[in-house]
Design a protein around this motif. Structure first.
Motif, short mmCIF file in Angstrom:
data_model
loop_
_atom_site.label_atom_id
_atom_site.label_comp_id
_atom_site.label_asym_id
_atom_site.label_seq_id
_atom_site.Cartn_x
_atom_site.Cartn_y
_atom_site.Cartn_z
N TRP A 79 20.40 -39.66 19.89
CA TRP A 79 19.99 -41.00 20.32
C TRP A 79 18.88 -41.60 19.46
O TRP A 79 18.32 -42.64 19.80
CB TRP A 79 19.49 -40.99 21.79
N LYS A 80 18.57 -40.95 18.32
CA LYS A 80 17.41 -41.38 17.54
C LYS A 80 17.61 -41.36 16.03
O LYS A 80 16.88 -42.03 15.30
CB LYS A 80 16.19 -40.51 17.87
N LEU A 109 18.31 -47.51 18.86
CA LEU A 109 17.93 -46.11 18.99
C LEU A 109 16.56 -45.94 19.63
O LEU A 109 15.74 -46.85 19.66
CB LEU A 109 17.91 -45.47 17.59
N CYS A 110 16.31 -44.72 20.13
CA CYS A 110 14.98 -44.33 20.57
C CYS A 110 14.08 -44.19 19.33
O CYS A 110 14.57 -43.78 18.27
CB CYS A 110 15.03 -43.00 21.31
N ILE A 115 16.93 -43.71 26.62
CA ILE A 115 18.32 -43.29 26.73
C ILE A 115 19.06 -44.09 27.80
O ILE A 115 20.23 -44.45 27.62
CB ILE A 115 18.40 -41.77 27.01
N ILE A 118 20.30 -47.12 26.27
CA ILE A 118 21.46 -46.89 25.41
C ILE A 118 22.73 -46.78 26.25
O ILE A 118 23.79 -47.27 25.86
CB ILE A 118 21.25 -45.63 24.54
N THR A 119 22.62 -46.17 27.43
CA THR A 119 23.75 -46.13 28.35
C THR A 119 24.26 -47.53 28.64
O THR A 119 25.48 -47.80 28.61
CB THR A 119 23.35 -45.43 29.66
N ALA A 144 25.19 -36.59 21.18
CA ALA A 144 24.64 -37.62 22.06
C ALA A 144 25.71 -38.64 22.44
O ALA A 144 25.71 -39.19 23.55
CB ALA A 144 23.47 -38.32 21.39
N LEU A 148 27.16 -39.89 26.11
CA LEU A 148 27.30 -41.29 26.51
C LEU A 148 28.69 -41.59 27.05
O LEU A 148 28.83 -42.35 28.02
CB LEU A 148 26.96 -42.20 25.33
N LEU A 191 12.13 -39.43 22.32
CA LEU A 191 13.03 -39.81 23.42
C LEU A 191 12.28 -40.30 24.65
O LEU A 191 12.80 -41.15 25.40
CB LEU A 191 13.92 -38.62 23.80
#
Length: 275
Positions: A79-80, A109-110, A115, A118-119, A144, A148, A191
């Motif tokens: 996620w980053k 992104l983080c 997160i 991002i979902t 990641a 998701l 995160l």
């Protein structure tokens, strides 16, 4: 007493992959070649916006002839990591050969977002892609990205009901399904996971939607934690009214596990498309 677990090591993939540092450039080269092929044939719809940020964009690869539906691939990178949709275009090859449109989104992104944000972004990306292409939806993602897509088929999915009803198959690849151990890693400085978010965003701790069809896919040569996380989702969700299976792909590790998606007749592609 139990031995303390080094959680940073448990989630360190590329340190345990032979010549692991070479994979990102390999992916970029293969992706650029596929994008060029599709662009030359007029089959690439690039940079479709699904949100306000410059990373809220997706690429859509359209097939020749009769359209069978749409496959959506969500990339990983904890996620980053600074990956975007252009790195993964070649993973559309297998589904595209079977007459499926394929969408590959980027996302913010983080640490710019959390997160849970991002979902929401991936929910918007899938909704946008599904609005561009009629027919059944097949979801997959790596690491990641596997988290998701599994998150999309939980009861707290951000997807509208009309989109949920079109999902025929979900294949999380090497997915992180319980986020709680990540709170004990150095990456959590980026995160910013806390106990509440980790619980609410962990597919293994959530109820799956009734009737979904999911195969949790992992490489047999991956880090033990990823094999455990794969089995965890399949084990817990087996207690619900849905179809859940798990696969450990022989000889595959965290970097080469996705290569099956480039091949029309690979078991990973065939499972994802229900062939």
């Amino acid at each position: 007493m139990t031995n303390a677990i080094d959680w940073d090591d448990a989630y360190s993939n590329f340190a345990y992959i032979p010549d692991g540092a070479s994979y990102p450039q390999k992916w970029r080269t293969e992706a650029a070649q596929f994008r060029s092929e599709m662009d030359d044939k007029g089959l690439l719809k690039a940079d479709i916006a699904y949100g306000p940020d410059t990373r809220n964009r997706l690429d859509l690869f359209m097939p020749w002839g009769d359209l069978k539906g749409i496959m959506i691939f969500v990339h990983g990178g904890y996620w980053k990591e600074d990956f975007d949709k252009s790195v993964w275009s070649h993973l559309a090859r297998g589904a595209h050969a079977h007459g499926f449109a394929v969408a590959v989104p980027s996302y913010v992104l983080c640490p710019q977002v959390r997160i849970s944000d991002i979902t929401v972004q991936i929910g918007l990306a899938i909704t946008k892609a599904a609005g561009e292409v009629a027919g059944p939806i097949h979801l997959t993602g790596h690491s990641a990205g596997g988290h998701l897509v599994a998150r999309m088929v939980t009861v707290t999915s951000p997807l509208p009901q009309t989109i949920r009803q079109r999902i025929r198959k979900t294949v999380p690849i090497s997915a992180i399904t319980d986020l709680r151990p990540l709170m004990k890693t150095k990456m959590n400085e980026t995160l910013h996971l806390d106990a509440i978010e980790a619980r609410l965003e962990s597919p293994a701790l959530l109820e799956p939607q009734e009737g979904i069809d999911l195969t949790a896919w992992v490489g047999a040569d991956e880090r033990p934690e990823f094999i455990r996380q794969n089995a965890l989702l399949a084990n817990i969700w087996a207690g619900f009214d849905c179809s859940i299976t798990a696969v450990e792909d022989p000889t595959k590790h965290h970097a080469n596990i996705i290569e099956g998606l480039t091949k029309a007749d690979h078991p990973l592609t065939r499972t994802l498309l229900g062939l």
